[in-house]
Scaffold this motif. Sequence first.
Motif, PDB file in Angstrom:
ATOM      1  N   MET A 160      51.387  43.602   1.576  1.00 23.03           N
ATOM      2  CA  MET A 160      52.622  42.831   1.559  1.00 23.03           C
ATOM      3  C   MET A 160      52.506  41.690   2.572  1.00 23.03           C
ATOM      4  SD  MET A 160      54.668  44.699  -0.563  1.00 23.03           S
ATOM      5  CE  MET A 160      53.181  44.849  -1.583  1.00 23.03           C
ATOM      6  N   GLY A 162      55.293  39.448   3.035  1.00 21.55           N
ATOM      7  CA  GLY A 162      56.627  39.024   3.427  1.00 21.55           C
ATOM      8  C   GLY A 162      57.253  38.017   2.485  1.00 21.55           C
ATOM      9  N   ASP A 167      54.950  39.723  -3.081  1.00 25.02           N
ATOM     10  CA  ASP A 167      54.894  41.159  -2.818  1.00 25.02           C
ATOM     11  C   ASP A 167      55.274  41.973  -4.053  1.00 25.02           C
ATOM     12  OD1 ASP A 167      54.158  40.473  -0.287  1.00 25.02           O
ATOM     13  OD2 ASP A 167      56.071  40.996   0.659  1.00 25.02           O
ATOM     14  N   GLN A 184      51.723  50.786   0.813  1.00 26.30           N
ATOM     15  CA  GLN A 184      51.969  49.391   1.128  1.00 26.30           C
ATOM     16  C   GLN A 184      51.392  49.082   2.511  1.00 26.30           C
ATOM     17  OE1 GLN A 184      56.162  48.561   0.937  1.00 26.30           O
ATOM     18  NE2 GLN A 184      56.259  48.759  -1.290  1.00 26.30           N
ATOM     19  N   ARG A 186      51.811  46.490   5.613  1.00 25.51           N
ATOM     20  CA  ARG A 186      52.721  45.494   6.172  1.00 25.51           C
ATOM     21  C   ARG A 186      51.959  44.218   6.552  1.00 25.51           C
ATOM     22  NH1 ARG A 186      53.630  49.920   9.402  1.00 25.51           N
ATOM     23  NH2 ARG A 186      52.723  48.717  11.102  1.00 25.51           N
ATOM     24  N   ASP A 188      51.782  42.700   9.336  1.00 28.76           N
ATOM     25  CA  ASP A 188      51.115  42.807  10.632  1.00 28.76           C
ATOM     26  C   ASP A 188      49.836  43.639  10.571  1.00 28.76           C
ATOM     27  OD1 ASP A 188      53.251  45.003  10.372  1.00 28.76           O
ATOM     28  OD2 ASP A 188      52.015  45.767  12.008  1.00 28.76           O
ATOM     29  N   GLN A 189      49.625  44.369   9.465  1.00 26.98           N
ATOM     30  CA  GLN A 189      48.415  45.174   9.314  1.00 26.98           C
ATOM     31  C   GLN A 189      47.268  44.390   8.679  1.00 26.98           C
ATOM     32  OE1 GLN A 189      50.474  48.252   7.016  1.00 26.98           O
ATOM     33  NE2 GLN A 189      50.087  49.704   8.658  1.00 26.98           N
ATOM     34  N   ARG A 255      54.570  53.498   3.501  1.00 26.01           N
ATOM     35  CA  ARG A 255      54.401  52.256   4.262  1.00 26.01           C
ATOM     36  C   ARG A 255      53.376  52.367   5.382  1.00 26.01           C
ATOM     37  NH1 ARG A 255      60.828  50.976   4.728  1.00 26.01           N
ATOM     38  NH2 ARG A 255      61.050  49.736   2.831  1.00 26.01           N
ATOM     39  N   GLU A 256      52.754  53.517   5.515  1.00 26.58           N
ATOM     40  CA  GLU A 256      51.815  53.713   6.626  1.00 26.58           C
ATOM     41  C   GLU A 256      50.665  54.587   6.175  1.00 26.58           C
ATOM     42  OE1 GLU A 256      50.349  52.637   9.883  1.00 26.58           O
ATOM     43  OE2 GLU A 256      52.503  52.265   9.917  1.00 26.58           O
ATOM     44  N   GLU A 327      55.701  57.484   6.156  1.00 26.10           N
ATOM     45  CA  GLU A 327      56.855  56.589   6.001  1.00 26.10           C
ATOM     46  C   GLU A 327      57.150  56.373   4.528  1.00 26.10           C
ATOM     47  OE1 GLU A 327      56.894  53.028   8.313  1.00 26.10           O
ATOM     48  OE2 GLU A 327      56.055  54.000  10.080  1.00 26.10           O
TER      49      GLU A 327
END
Length: 329
Positions: A160, A162, A167, A184, A186, A188-189, A255-256, A327
């Motif tokens: 993703m 943003g 996305d 997914q 993020r 920042d990852q 998400r993680e 998550e």
Amino acid sequence: MEIKNMKSGYQCKNQANQVLTYQLTFRSPKLAGHQWTVHEIVAEETGPKLCIMAGIHVNEVSSIEATFQLIEKFRTDLRRGTVSIIPVVNTPALQSRSEYICPIDGKNINFSFPGSSEGTFSEALADAILNEWSADADCLIDLHGGDLCETVAQFTVAPMIGDPKFDQLNLQLAAAFEPEIIVQLRPDQLAKPGRSCSGRAMQGKHAAFAEAGRNGVIEEHNVSFLRNGVLRIAGLLGMMDLQPPSLGRKPIVAREYVWVRAEVDGWCRYHVEPGEKVVQGQLLASISDYTGKLIHEVKASTDGYILWRCTHAIISSTTDLMGIATEVI
């Protein structure tokens, strides 16, 4: 990028499409002396371009087998656009059946994207895949799953960035496989070196990443999961009129992605399987020394679902035992 030894191609019985098979070389001096076999199918009607690759880890043979089956499928059923397929990316690993890494530089190509043309072999190859071979592709699909000492759930990864429109399509591409789990990533990852789909996302380009398989064996249920997911993406892009039947499976979305390390050397007994739901504090694995004495218990640090796990009993303190999707949305 240079194409060498292009064959004239061959026709299927119903004269649908040609398959051109050729040897591809890349610009970086770090890749000099190496070439990659590419199979390219071009439909009569113009349309999107789809790039498909496997064999970043050469023991993940269900993914490689899926690409060979896809060549035949696209030869008969591709209606619009172009499909380019590299069945084996990590060609230096073939002879030794090297697990995970490229033997030239000892790095994992899978975590070398976006790479660098001036980096090591794996980094230069990652850069060439993104910026030469698949640069103009509407979607890059990377197929994985099941090295010699691991068993893997049928899951996909969706980066993703943003941007809602971007996305949403990346999530659609991941969902096209009808996986057990979608992870997914993020925004920042994506900054640190990672998978091909992350490298593409950083460029604002779409990609799909799918895993399915175990222990370096070809199994039809894993091959078909990977093959049919690619065909559904081709349908989503308008490249095919026919699509495989739905599995009717609604994926779990997380998400993680948490990696679980052994922390000690010893003999490991596993208590969970890929796809299984786990809760915080649950016993995941028991590790004994070589007298049979229990020396360590591995417990879940969070709730989640098992994405994959190691299958070998002999482990070291640095062994990654399993991955957990957390998550959950």
